[in-house]
Motif scaffolding. Structure first.
Motif, short mmCIF file in Angstrom:
data_model
loop_
_atom_site.label_atom_id
_atom_site.label_comp_id
_atom_site.label_asym_id
_atom_site.label_seq_id
_atom_site.Cartn_x
_atom_site.Cartn_y
_atom_site.Cartn_z
N ARG A 15 0.83 -1.19 0.00
CA ARG A 15 0.00 0.00 0.00
C ARG A 15 0.87 1.25 0.00
NH1 ARG A 15 -2.69 0.58 4.20
NH2 ARG A 15 -4.83 0.78 4.56
N HIS A 19 1.35 4.41 -2.53
CA HIS A 19 1.29 5.84 -2.21
C HIS A 19 2.40 6.60 -2.92
CE1 HIS A 19 -1.23 5.99 1.74
NE2 HIS A 19 -1.85 5.41 0.75
N VAL A 261 -0.75 19.10 -4.05
CA VAL A 261 -0.55 18.91 -2.60
C VAL A 261 -0.70 17.44 -2.24
CG1 VAL A 261 -1.40 19.54 -0.32
CG2 VAL A 261 -1.29 21.26 -2.10
N ILE A 262 -1.72 16.76 -2.81
CA ILE A 262 -1.86 15.33 -2.54
C ILE A 262 -0.63 14.58 -3.03
CG2 ILE A 262 -3.08 13.24 -3.27
CD1 ILE A 262 -5.61 14.54 -2.96
N ASN A 265 2.14 15.11 -0.58
CA ASN A 265 1.89 14.40 0.67
C ASN A 265 2.08 12.90 0.52
OD1 ASN A 265 1.30 16.74 1.96
ND2 ASN A 265 -0.92 16.49 1.90
N LEU A 266 1.55 12.33 -0.57
CA LEU A 266 1.69 10.89 -0.77
C LEU A 266 3.16 10.51 -0.95
CD1 LEU A 266 -1.31 9.98 -3.09
CD2 LEU A 266 -1.04 9.50 -0.66
N ASP A 269 4.70 10.48 2.42
CA ASP A 269 4.28 9.27 3.14
C ASP A 269 5.09 8.07 2.70
OD1 ASP A 269 2.45 10.44 4.68
OD2 ASP A 269 0.69 9.43 3.84
N ARG A 280 5.63 1.85 12.61
CA ARG A 280 4.25 1.41 12.49
C ARG A 280 3.44 2.44 11.74
NH1 ARG A 280 1.41 -0.01 17.80
NH2 ARG A 280 3.39 0.67 18.63
N ARG A 281 2.40 1.99 11.08
CA ARG A 281 1.59 2.93 10.30
C ARG A 281 0.86 3.86 11.26
NH1 ARG A 281 -0.50 5.58 6.97
NH2 ARG A 281 -2.55 5.46 5.99
N SER A 282 1.42 5.02 11.47
CA SER A 282 0.77 5.99 12.34
C SER A 282 1.37 7.35 12.06
CB SER A 282 0.98 5.62 13.81
OG SER A 282 2.36 5.62 14.09
N ARG A 283 0.76 8.37 12.64
CA ARG A 283 1.34 9.70 12.51
C ARG A 283 1.63 10.26 13.89
NH1 ARG A 283 -0.90 14.22 8.72
NH2 ARG A 283 0.37 15.30 10.18
N GLN B 137 -7.14 12.08 3.19
CA GLN B 137 -5.95 12.49 2.43
C GLN B 137 -6.30 13.60 1.45
OE1 GLN B 137 -2.37 12.52 2.12
NE2 GLN B 137 -2.51 10.32 2.41
N ILE B 140 -7.06 17.05 3.41
CA ILE B 140 -5.99 17.93 3.90
C ILE B 140 -5.33 18.70 2.76
CG2 ILE B 140 -5.44 16.72 6.04
CD1 ILE B 140 -3.18 15.37 4.61
N ALA B 141 -5.60 18.30 1.53
CA ALA B 141 -4.99 19.01 0.39
C ALA B 141 -5.92 20.09 -0.15
CB ALA B 141 -4.64 18.02 -0.72
N ARG B 199 -7.10 11.85 10.68
CA ARG B 199 -5.84 11.12 10.62
C ARG B 199 -5.22 10.96 12.01
NH1 ARG B 199 -3.23 11.31 5.41
NH2 ARG B 199 -1.24 11.76 6.37
N TYR B 200 -5.31 12.02 12.83
CA TYR B 200 -4.74 11.93 14.17
C TYR B 200 -5.53 10.96 15.04
CZ TYR B 200 -1.58 15.79 13.30
OH TYR B 200 -0.58 16.58 12.81
N ARG B 202 -7.35 8.50 14.09
CA ARG B 202 -7.12 7.15 13.60
C ARG B 202 -5.77 6.61 14.11
NH1 ARG B 202 -4.41 5.33 9.44
NH2 ARG B 202 -4.94 3.26 8.66
N ALA B 203 -4.73 7.45 13.99
CA ALA B 203 -3.40 7.03 14.44
C ALA B 203 -3.41 6.74 15.94
CB ALA B 203 -2.36 8.09 14.11
N LEU B 206 -5.23 3.50 16.59
CA LEU B 206 -4.41 2.35 16.18
C LEU B 206 -3.36 2.03 17.24
CD1 LEU B 206 -3.64 2.71 12.37
CD2 LEU B 206 -4.97 0.95 13.52
N GLU B 207 -2.76 3.09 17.76
CA GLU B 207 -1.73 2.96 18.79
C GLU B 207 -2.30 2.20 19.99
OE1 GLU B 207 2.23 3.79 19.14
OE2 GLU B 207 0.96 4.65 17.60
#
Lengths: 283, 318
Positions: A15, A19, A261-262, A265-266, A269, A280-283, B137, B140-141, B199-200, B202-203, B206-207
């Motif tokens: 995935r 991206h 912008v997308i 960003n992608l 990522d 891990r998949r997180s922000r 996604q 945010i753009a 997004r926050y 969700r993250a 998940l954590e």
């Protein structure tokens, strides 16, 4: 760090590489269009022969604006501005931010605390407000906008760099290098910078997208360059009054903006995952 | 906690003063003498001197700053250079537009983002997981002003169910019209904000889902939902609170731009007008109020974060 051998059975998420691929494709197409625009434009930017607010056709891919200028030509020129903003602001923010963060990270405790507080305050000034202020004073031009957005970005980058530098400096290999008599500049060059680079670069890529959005907002508010050399934000402002008669004029610049912008960003990522697959998949 | 509270309060106060200094200097360092705005072309030196005295720019910079700060504390933000109206009341008069837009957009964004973000994490394997990600996604753009423009086109110009912009001249005295005028701006700001918030959330979710304590709770016989409710929520909320403080500031900023799209007489349009007319006292006043608000929100966010997760106090994380 990045050259760590692959753990058995580790699979780079499909995935994520998707991206990266979509992101690079979007940015690549737009970049190609911008490069082409330097050699060829469908019309001269100030050519008003097309008739006012003409619908698409007769060589005008997107029609014309209220003065008869070709919209597709303006869209291409707006792309130049978007790329210049993204790259320019990242250059300003990256150089200033990384330098500032390095200095703060190395500073003594007292000075470092002061730097941390100062950075928090700078960040409390939202970038756009700061940019509005600077542009208002220094006059609306692309250079000022890039500088102002870059300055706002520098604070964010500096804060990130500072934290990363402190993490690296706490490692044993730094102590080992110091004991072995390696000078600080050399430690920065061989240990600190390479270790913080992946995270900082990904963050800069994300910031580039934000910079493009900020510049568009500035232009929309009338603090950018006017047509025929307008940014996408200004084109959207111009299109607002005639949105019912020529909807394409209000759609195309927005779509281009969002696509860029997308794409950025992608890409960021995807790069983040390449730089640190264990994350891990997180922000 | 008291120790932290004192330290954080000290930082807040220092920040406020420093922000005031930065703001003051920034506007003084800008080219152009503010007296030019007051005077006709070819004014005599005496006129210029008199105008300087009136503006208080005839004394040294530090004295000017102290005077300005003293006045600001008594909520006297000076007078507009253009229409000589006091800036303080002008700002207050515009709060009934900006504050409702910011707060309702903020609440609406939370109401959208928290369930959607949590859902995207808890049901990551369902078909809507990737769709939520893709939409966030995309969101945010999208610049707020373009979304506003699109919403105006659809709901005001095509369907004609809501006004395209403006605010009733008598303000909240005609509540129906006032609310109608704010619906699209609020939706615009809320949608843009909820995209990044999703997004926050969700993250953070998940954590928590992967955390040991949740597995333990399940092993002790809690249902998945019960474990999430009793243990997951509080843990997941800590990073989200930190982000919320930043987002509230962003919402406010979004409102500034969106006010221009919808021609709303709020703080944002006051700022933009002040800038285009080089009306420094107005710009300074609006910036001071907004910066102070942002700093205060950050302060409250940090405190709230530590109330929810006292462990942060021990880690010495400042």
């Amino acid at each position: 760090m990045s050259r760590r051998p692959a753990a058995p059975g580790r699979v780079v998420s499909r995935r994520r590489s998707l991206h990266l691929m979509i992101g690079l494709t979007l940015v690549g197409i737009l970049a190609a269009a911008v490069i082409v625009s330097f050699f060829w434009l469908p019309f001269k930017p100030d050519d008003t022969s097309g008739g006012r607010l003409a619908p698409p056709g007769g060589g005008h891919l997107l029609g014309t604006d209220k003065l008869g200028r070709d919209l597709f030509t303006q869209l291409l020129i707006g792309g130049r501005i978007a790329f210049a903003t993204g790259l320019g602001a990242v250059a300003v923010g990256g150089v200033l931010g990384v330098t500032g963060g390095l200095l703060a990270g190395f500073a003594t405790r007292w000075l470092d605390d002061a730097a941390a507080v100062a950075l928090d305050i700078l960040i409390a000034f939202p970038t756009l407000l700061l940019a509005i202020l600077i542009v208002a004073g220094a006059g609306a031009s692309l250079g000022t906008a890039i500088l102002a957005i870059g300055l706002g970005m520098a604070a964010v980058v500096a804060r990130l760099t500072r934290v990363l530098v402190k993490q690296v400096l706490a490692r044993d290999y730094i102590t080992a290098a110091r004991v072995a008599g390696v000078s600080w500049p050399r430690i920065v060059g061989t240990h600190v910078l390479p270790n913080i680079a992946p995270v900082v670069l990904v963050n800069l890529a994300l910031q580039a997208g934000l910079a493009v959005l900020a510049e568009a907002s500035l232009s929309y508010l009338g603090l950018g360059t006017p047509p025929p050399n307008a940014s996408w934000g200004r084109l959207l402002f111009e299109a607002q009054a005639t949105v019912l008669t020529s909807p394409l004029a209000a759609l195309a610049p927005g779509i281009a903006l969002v696509a860029l912008v997308i794409g950025v960003n992608l890409t960021a990522d995807g790069l983040r995952d390449l730089a640190d697959p264990t994350r891990r998949r997180s922000r | 906690m008291l120790r932290y509270l004192l330290r954080r309060t000290a930082i807040l106060l220092v920040s406020l003063v420093l922000a005031a200094v930065v703001l003051f200097l920034l506007l003084r360092l800008l080219p152009g003498d503010p007296v030019n705005a007051l005077l006709p072309v070819g004014a005599t030196p005496e006129q210029i001197e008199a105008a300087r005295r009136e503006l208080g720019t005839d004394v040294s910079l530090p004295v000017q700053f102290l005077n300005w700060l003293r006045d600001a504390f008594t909520l006297d933000l000076g007078r507009s250079l253009i229409n000589t109206l006091p800036v303080g009341p002008e700002i207050v008069a515009r709060l009934p537009v900006t504050v409702p837009v910011t707060l309702s957009a903020f609440v609406l964004a939370i109401l959208i983002a928290v369930p959607v973000g949590a859902l995207a994490a808890i049901r990551a394997d369902r078909w809507y997981g990737p769709i939520i990600n893709a939409v966030a996604q995309l969101g945010i753009a999208v610049p707020a002003f373009w979304l506003g423009l699109l919403l105006i086109t659809v709901f005001a110009l095509r369907l004609q169910v809501l006004p395209a912009g403006g605010f009733p001249p008598d303000g909240w005295s005609s509540p129906g019209q006032a609310i109608e005028a704010l619906v699209l701006p609020v939706i615009t700001v809320a949608l843009v904000m909820s995209a990044s918030l999703i997004r926050y959330v969700r993250a953070a979710t998940l954590e928590v889902i992967g955390a040991d304590f949740l597995r333990t709770a399940r092993a002790l016989g809690e249902s998945p939902a019960g474990a999430m409710w009793r243990h997951g929520l509080r843990n997941a909320s800590v990073p989200v609170i930190a982000v919320l403080a930043v987002e509230l500031a962003t919402t406010f900023l979004g409102a500034v731009v969106v006010e221009s799209v919808f021609a709303l007489p709020g703080l944002g349009s006051l700022l933009v007008r002040g800038i285009s007319q080089h009306d420094y006292p107005v710009v300074q006043g609006v910036m001071l109020v907004s910066t102070a608000t942002v700093l205060l929100v950050g302060f409250l966010g940090d405190i709230a974060q530590r109330l929810v997760d006292p462990r942060l106090l021990q880690r010495g994380a400042s």
